[in-house]
Design an enzyme around this catalytic site. Structure first.
Site, mmCIF file in Angstrom:
data_model
loop_
_atom_site.group_PDB
_atom_site.id
_atom_site.type_symbol
_atom_site.label_atom_id
_atom_site.label_comp_id
_atom_site.label_asym_id
_atom_site.label_seq_id
_atom_site.Cartn_x
_atom_site.Cartn_y
_atom_site.Cartn_z
ATOM 1 N N GLY A 48 38.386 88.739 10.148
ATOM 2 C CA GLY A 48 38.455 88.823 11.605
ATOM 3 C C GLY A 48 38.351 90.278 12.024
ATOM 4 O O GLY A 48 39.015 91.157 11.460
ATOM 5 N N LYS A 52 50.178 84.394 13.454
ATOM 6 C CA LYS A 52 51.527 83.822 13.283
ATOM 7 C C LYS A 52 51.498 82.397 12.761
ATOM 8 O O LYS A 52 52.534 81.860 12.334
ATOM 9 C CB LYS A 52 52.341 83.904 14.572
ATOM 10 C CG LYS A 52 51.763 83.179 15.772
ATOM 11 C CD LYS A 52 52.615 83.452 16.993
ATOM 12 C CE LYS A 52 51.913 83.104 18.292
ATOM 13 N NZ LYS A 52 50.852 84.050 18.670
ATOM 14 N N GLU A 86 45.124 82.876 29.657
ATOM 15 C CA GLU A 86 43.988 82.461 28.814
ATOM 16 C C GLU A 86 43.117 81.460 29.570
ATOM 17 O O GLU A 86 43.595 80.779 30.483
ATOM 18 C CB GLU A 86 44.511 81.744 27.562
ATOM 19 C CG GLU A 86 45.349 82.592 26.642
ATOM 20 C CD GLU A 86 44.532 83.457 25.710
ATOM 21 O OE1 GLU A 86 43.356 83.151 25.476
ATOM 22 O OE2 GLU A 86 45.096 84.446 25.213
ATOM 23 N N LYS A 123 56.171 81.379 18.034
ATOM 24 C CA LYS A 123 56.807 82.688 17.792
ATOM 25 C C LYS A 123 58.257 82.534 17.347
ATOM 26 O O LYS A 123 58.697 83.190 16.395
ATOM 27 C CB LYS A 123 56.743 83.544 19.061
ATOM 28 C CG LYS A 123 55.348 84.111 19.289
ATOM 29 C CD LYS A 123 55.276 84.929 20.540
ATOM 30 C CE LYS A 123 53.899 85.544 20.681
ATOM 31 N NZ LYS A 123 53.520 85.785 22.075
HETATM 32 N N1 NAP Z 1 45.338 90.458 20.461
HETATM 33 C C1 NAP Z 1 46.636 90.582 20.360
HETATM 34 O O1 NAP Z 1 47.267 91.217 21.196
HETATM 35 C C2 NAP Z 1 47.390 90.008 19.184
HETATM 36 C C3 NAP Z 1 48.736 90.355 19.006
HETATM 37 C C4 NAP Z 1 49.438 89.878 17.888
HETATM 38 C C5 NAP Z 1 48.793 89.005 17.026
HETATM 39 N N2 NAP Z 1 47.474 88.653 17.250
HETATM 40 C C6 NAP Z 1 46.832 87.712 16.316
HETATM 41 O O2 NAP Z 1 45.782 88.372 15.634
HETATM 42 C C7 NAP Z 1 44.736 87.426 15.353
HETATM 43 C C8 NAP Z 1 43.442 87.971 15.930
HETATM 44 O O3 NAP Z 1 43.583 88.124 17.324
HETATM 45 P P1 NAP Z 1 42.462 88.849 18.183
HETATM 46 O O4 NAP Z 1 43.063 89.142 19.490
HETATM 47 O O5 NAP Z 1 41.837 89.944 17.393
HETATM 48 O O6 NAP Z 1 41.406 87.661 18.343
HETATM 49 P P2 NAP Z 1 39.857 87.822 18.673
HETATM 50 O O7 NAP Z 1 39.624 89.050 19.465
HETATM 51 O O8 NAP Z 1 39.436 86.498 19.212
HETATM 52 O O9 NAP Z 1 39.170 88.037 17.234
HETATM 53 C C9 NAP Z 1 39.182 87.052 16.251
HETATM 54 C C10 NAP Z 1 38.246 87.511 15.158
HETATM 55 O O10 NAP Z 1 38.266 86.545 14.113
HETATM 56 C C11 NAP Z 1 36.917 86.164 13.820
HETATM 57 N N3 NAP Z 1 36.910 84.847 13.214
HETATM 58 C C12 NAP Z 1 36.919 83.615 13.758
HETATM 59 N N4 NAP Z 1 36.933 82.681 12.782
HETATM 60 C C13 NAP Z 1 36.901 83.354 11.610
HETATM 61 C C14 NAP Z 1 36.898 82.990 10.239
HETATM 62 N N5 NAP Z 1 36.935 81.706 9.860
HETATM 63 N N6 NAP Z 1 36.839 83.973 9.302
HETATM 64 C C15 NAP Z 1 36.793 85.290 9.668
HETATM 65 N N7 NAP Z 1 36.836 85.687 10.926
HETATM 66 C C16 NAP Z 1 36.896 84.737 11.879
HETATM 67 C C17 NAP Z 1 36.215 86.263 15.132
HETATM 68 O O11 NAP Z 1 34.814 86.292 14.932
HETATM 69 P P3 NAP Z 1 33.851 85.651 16.062
HETATM 70 O O12 NAP Z 1 34.079 86.500 17.268
HETATM 71 O O13 NAP Z 1 32.517 85.780 15.479
HETATM 72 O O14 NAP Z 1 34.321 84.223 16.230
HETATM 73 C C18 NAP Z 1 36.780 87.605 15.593
HETATM 74 O O15 NAP Z 1 36.166 88.669 14.897
HETATM 75 C C19 NAP Z 1 45.158 86.097 15.964
HETATM 76 O O16 NAP Z 1 45.735 85.279 14.993
HETATM 77 C C20 NAP Z 1 46.191 86.517 17.001
HETATM 78 O O17 NAP Z 1 47.132 85.497 17.267
HETATM 79 C C21 NAP Z 1 46.762 89.147 18.295
#
Ligand code: NAP
Length: 344
Positions: free
Chosen positions: A10, A128, A212, A227
């Protein structure tokens, strides 16, 4: 100088925020920890993958994604490797799980972590889902394989919660947890209190990025349930899943309810709690009346608060003020540094 090789699953908001910190602090880490941290693989869902056992140019990687929305298919490290292929065959020392959350199963993130640890690799999760659904199994696997497994950013981003308990509150037993952990519901309750209609609040929230596209996971309390489950599994060895949380969302809260609370000197907050009764940890997520002026009542917007009650240190309150992606990236960064520190 040692080398630590990371595989990033990711590369969205969290992944790029982490990569930017890693790049910025690279030399400082080399100087103070005698470790060169490199990234050998990055996978995404639909934007291609990068793989180079000698190390990927991170700046180039995030620039490509931010400019073109896709890794450069003609680039020398470009490949179409899936996450599971990378986990099972790639060269790396630490897997960093940052794929999207599946709140009802914790997959495929749990399998990514499990397969990596079965190969004897360390694991960090920003996701999480695995901590809410499969923490006990994953922790036992990490112990069996003698690998490190951390997940700081899963609750309140980089704010030290799990680090605090592990590193600073040694031998303290957590007996109770209370918190306001979902920021969308904070925002919605505050806006409803101004007299705006529910649908208008949701639409405006979507426009400014506080809500969202599908708000149901937040509004119905599922995000908060995941959480609090993650927190209780780690801090109180609860061994529960989000399905076992006594959960009520804010979908039925009206302006009348908010005004009634106001007239009693209270405000309504979506409160997460965890207590131990008869040896079993009970978790709940519920709209709750809290005293105006209390620490819980002043948590607003994107801020969150956690209170943990312990046997040796009484009650501690931790507040995260207006987090940004930098703090999400920092949580992952702090986990990776912990691994570096504990390398033998
Ligand atoms: N953003 C926050 O503030 C935050 C805070 C704490 C925890 N988190 C956690 O961190 C994680 C990522 O969040 P994010 O905000 O970065 O989400 P995001 O911006 O939607 O990014 C998700 C990433 O994962 C990729 N992805 C989707 N399916 C995949 C797979 N099977 N294998 C590899 N990569 C894959 C997506 O690629 P595509 O775009 O090509 O689909 C994208 O690069 C989540 O679990 C979230 O709950 C986020």
């Amino acid at each position: 100088m040692k080398t630590l090789r990371l595989g990033l699953l990711g590369f969205g908001n969290a992944g790029r925020a982490f990569a930017k910190i890693l790049e910025e602090k690279k030399q400082e880490i080399q100087g103070s920890m005698e470790c060169d941290i490199i990234v050998t693989g990055i996978t995404t869902g639909s934007r291609g993958s990068l793989y180079n056992p000698e190390g990927i140019d991170l700046k180039k990687a995030w620039s490509e994604l931010e400019k073109a929305g896709h890794f450069d298919k003609d680039g020398k490290n470009y490949c179409e490797m899936t996450s599971l292929e990378f986990v099972e065959k790639g060269e790396y020392d630490v897997i960093v799980e940052m794929t999207p959350l599946d709140i009802f199963t914790g997959q495929p993130a749990t399998d990514h972590l499990r397969r990596a640890m079965e190969r004897g690799k360390h694991a960090v999760s920003a996701n999480k889902g695995p901590i809410a659904w499969h923490y006990k199994d994953l922790k036992e696997l990490a112990e069996k394989m003698k690998v490190q497994f951390y997940y700081e950013t899963t609750v309140m981003d980089g704010t030290p919660i799990f680090n605090l308990k592990d590193e600073t509150l040694k031998f303290c037993k957590v007996t109770e947890v209370n918190g306001i952990l979902n920021t969308t519901t904070n925002y919605v309750l505050e806006e409803l209190a101004t007299g705006k209609a529910y649908d208008d609040v949701i639409e405006e929230g979507k426009r400014i990025g506080f809500v969202e596209a599908d708000p149901s996971m937040d509004i119905e309390g599922w995000d908060a349930a995941a959480k609090v489950t993650a927190l209780l599994n780690v801090l109180m060895e609860a061994d529960i899943t989000p399905k076992e949380v006594d959960r009520t969302g804010i979908e039925n809260i009206t302006l009348k309810d908010i005004q009634k609370a106001e007239s009693q000197g209270k405000v309504i907050k979506l409160l997460c709690t965890g207590t131990r009764t008869d040896g079993k940890v009970k978790a709940s997520v519920k709209p709750t009346l809290v005293e105006k002026g209390s620490l819980l009542s002043v948590i607003s917007g994107t801020s969150s608060v956690l209170q943990i009650t312990t046997d040796l240190m009484g009650k501690l309150t931790i507040i995260e003020h207006d987090p940004e992606l930098l703090q999400t990236g920092y949580g992952v960064f702090s986990d990776v540094l912990r691994i570096v520190r504990n390398l033998v």
